[in-house]
Design a protein around this motif. Structure first.
Motif, short mmCIF file in Angstrom:
data_model
loop_
_atom_site.label_atom_id
_atom_site.label_comp_id
_atom_site.label_asym_id
_atom_site.label_seq_id
_atom_site.Cartn_x
_atom_site.Cartn_y
_atom_site.Cartn_z
N PRO A 1 5.73 62.38 -32.89
CA PRO A 1 6.59 63.03 -33.89
C PRO A 1 6.51 64.55 -33.86
N TRP A 2 5.34 65.09 -33.54
CA TRP A 2 5.21 66.55 -33.53
C TRP A 2 6.02 67.15 -32.39
N HIS A 3 6.02 66.46 -31.24
CA HIS A 3 6.86 66.91 -30.12
C HIS A 3 8.33 66.78 -30.48
N ASN A 4 8.72 65.65 -31.04
CA ASN A 4 10.13 65.40 -31.30
C ASN A 4 10.71 66.34 -32.35
N LEU A 5 9.93 66.66 -33.37
CA LEU A 5 10.40 67.62 -34.38
C LEU A 5 10.42 69.04 -33.82
N ALA A 6 9.45 69.36 -32.97
CA ALA A 6 9.45 70.67 -32.31
C ALA A 6 10.68 70.81 -31.41
N LEU A 7 10.99 69.75 -30.66
CA LEU A 7 12.17 69.78 -29.80
C LEU A 7 13.44 69.90 -30.62
N GLU A 8 13.48 69.23 -31.75
CA GLU A 8 14.65 69.32 -32.64
C GLU A 8 14.88 70.77 -33.07
N GLU A 9 13.82 71.46 -33.48
CA GLU A 9 13.97 72.86 -33.89
C GLU A 9 14.31 73.75 -32.70
N PHE A 10 13.71 73.48 -31.54
CA PHE A 10 14.02 74.22 -30.32
C PHE A 10 15.51 74.11 -30.00
N LEU A 11 16.06 72.90 -30.07
CA LEU A 11 17.48 72.69 -29.79
C LEU A 11 18.36 73.39 -30.83
N LEU A 12 17.89 73.42 -32.08
CA LEU A 12 18.63 74.14 -33.12
C LEU A 12 18.76 75.62 -32.77
N HIS A 13 17.67 76.22 -32.29
CA HIS A 13 17.69 77.63 -31.93
C HIS A 13 18.59 77.90 -30.72
N LYS A 14 18.74 76.89 -29.85
CA LYS A 14 19.47 77.07 -28.60
C LYS A 14 20.95 76.65 -28.68
N VAL A 15 21.36 75.95 -29.73
CA VAL A 15 22.73 75.44 -29.77
C VAL A 15 23.72 76.60 -29.76
N GLU A 16 24.81 76.41 -29.05
CA GLU A 16 25.77 77.49 -28.80
C GLU A 16 26.93 77.46 -29.79
N LYS A 17 27.69 78.54 -29.81
CA LYS A 17 28.92 78.60 -30.59
C LYS A 17 29.85 77.48 -30.13
N ASP A 18 30.50 76.81 -31.10
CA ASP A 18 31.46 75.72 -30.81
C ASP A 18 30.80 74.54 -30.09
N GLN A 19 29.49 74.34 -30.32
CA GLN A 19 28.79 73.24 -29.67
C GLN A 19 28.17 72.30 -30.70
N ILE A 20 28.17 71.01 -30.39
CA ILE A 20 27.46 70.02 -31.19
C ILE A 20 26.68 69.11 -30.25
N LEU A 21 25.43 68.86 -30.61
CA LEU A 21 24.56 67.98 -29.84
C LEU A 21 24.28 66.71 -30.63
N LEU A 22 24.16 65.60 -29.93
CA LEU A 22 23.59 64.38 -30.50
C LEU A 22 22.23 64.18 -29.83
N TYR A 23 21.18 64.24 -30.65
CA TYR A 23 19.81 64.11 -30.17
C TYR A 23 19.26 62.78 -30.68
N LEU A 24 18.81 61.92 -29.79
CA LEU A 24 18.27 60.61 -30.15
C LEU A 24 16.79 60.54 -29.79
N TRP A 25 15.96 60.04 -30.71
CA TRP A 25 14.51 60.10 -30.53
C TRP A 25 13.83 59.02 -31.36
N GLN A 26 12.59 58.72 -30.99
CA GLN A 26 11.80 57.70 -31.69
C GLN A 26 10.37 58.20 -31.89
N ASN A 27 9.77 57.81 -33.00
CA ASN A 27 8.36 58.11 -33.28
C ASN A 27 7.60 56.80 -33.42
N GLN A 28 6.35 56.82 -32.95
CA GLN A 28 5.48 55.65 -33.08
C GLN A 28 4.57 55.81 -34.28
N ASN A 29 4.55 54.83 -35.18
CA ASN A 29 3.58 54.73 -36.28
C ASN A 29 3.39 56.07 -37.01
#
Length: 334
Positions: A17-45
């Motif tokens: 979960p710590w990697h996946n939430l970090a990646l989520e924030e990283f992608l937020l910082h990198k998203v471009e003008k007029d862009q939308i991402l669908l990010y799919l992820w899973q956490n264990q326990n």
């Protein structure tokens, strides 16, 4: 003439979960003008709590960690959730001008409905089948960017939900149910052979039908990106647990938009520490309200002035008005 929307699908191969939430924030910082991402992820326990929640009240933290689980805290508001590999998480990450909650939810509802399961949006942030929740949603906004994320319960272990989450009686009473397990449902109850991979494929197809075709999904491993210290943030004790000060005054209540526990640390009648624990969806406003009380004298007129000093959006006025009425009433009794 508006620019065409740029689309991308990102898949995480990590169950941390710590990697996946970090990646989520990283992608937020990198998203471009007029862009939308669908990010799919899973956490264990994992138990994931909202930005302003008190972990000790929401989760049986010691038990979770003894069982090898992890506690994580997200950027968005809302309540605590349990994740295992029977759950699929989605995040829409976008240029803020593209934020359209109805359209984003339609991706999820369209995908689920295409499987022959009749799903609908109910309450403040839930997707349900036959009145039971299979998806909770939360939101986070920056100046020119935003994300909306949520869960899709395919075959989550309901016993662990009840084992690790401890939901207040007031919250359960507000929902009119006896336990957190009785509120939720797995999609496999309606389609017994449904797999996570099939659910992923369905959501990706639904996303592309609404937003346009994407290149091949980008699959990311733990080591693919330097997340620039974001992993360390999400894994840190300070971010997940934070300080739990001994308050001189604690006030609690529940509004239709969320519960509030307001704690003040006082010195000679002045507020030198202010903390609000809340499952309210609007995480940023809750933090602004808490900060506005600092260095004020503990009386109702001072605290009402603090609240009136806040610049809020029209949709936030109800929260502010409820807080004013409550503070005006409670502080008189102190």
């Amino acid at each position: 003439m508006s620019c065409p929307v740029k689309t991308k699908i990102v898949l995480s191969d990590s169950f941390d979960p710590w990697h996946n939430l970090a990646l989520e924030e990283f992608l937020l910082h990198k998203v471009e003008k007029d862009q939308i991402l669908l990010y799919l992820w899973q956490n264990q326990n994992t138990v994931v709590i909202g930005r302003n929640q008190n972990p000790w009240q929401e989760c049986r933290c010691t038990l979770l960690e003894e069982d090898g689980g992890k506690l994580a805290r997200r950027l968005s508001g809302g309540g605590a959730v349990f994740h295992d590999l029977g759950n699929l998480n989605f995040t829409f990450i976008m240029d803020r001008e593209l934020y359209d909650l109805h359209k984003q939810l339609q991706v999820i509802l369209g995908g689920v409905n295409s499987l022959g399961i009749q799903a609908e949006f109910t309450g403040r942030n839930d997707l349900t089948v036959e009145g039971k929740k299979f998806s909770g949603n939360a939101f986070y906004f920056e100046k020119d960017k935003a994300y909306h994320h949520g869960t899709v319960l395919v075959h989550v272990d309901g016993e662990k939900v009840g084992k690790y989450l401890q939901v207040s009686k007031e919250k359960m009473a507000a929902k009119g149910v006896q336990s957190v397990q009785s509120r939720i449902t797995n999609l496999r109850n309606y389609l017994p052979d449904l797999s996570i991979e099939e659910m992923k494929g369905t959501l990706m197809a639904s996303f592309q039908s609404l937003y346009g075709a994407c290149p091949e999904p980008l699959r990311i491993k733990d080591t693919d990106y330097d997340l620039g210290g974001l992993y360390e943030k999400y894994a840190s004790w300070d971010w997940r647990y934070g300080k739990t000060p001994q308050f001189d005054l604690v006030l609690e209540t529940r509004f239709p938009w969320g519960g509030i526990e307001l704690g003040f640390t006082l010195r000679q009648g002045k507020i030198i520490g202010s903390t609000i624990y809340s499952d309210a969806m609007n995480a940023h406003l809750i933090q602004e309200i808490s900060a506005s009380f600092l260095n004020r004298t503990l009386n109702s007129s001072e605290l009402l002035l603090a609240l009136e000093s806040l610049q809020v959006q029209e949709e936030e006025l109800m929260i502010l008005q409820d807080m004013k009425e409550w503070i005006g009433e409670k502080i008189k009794d102190v």
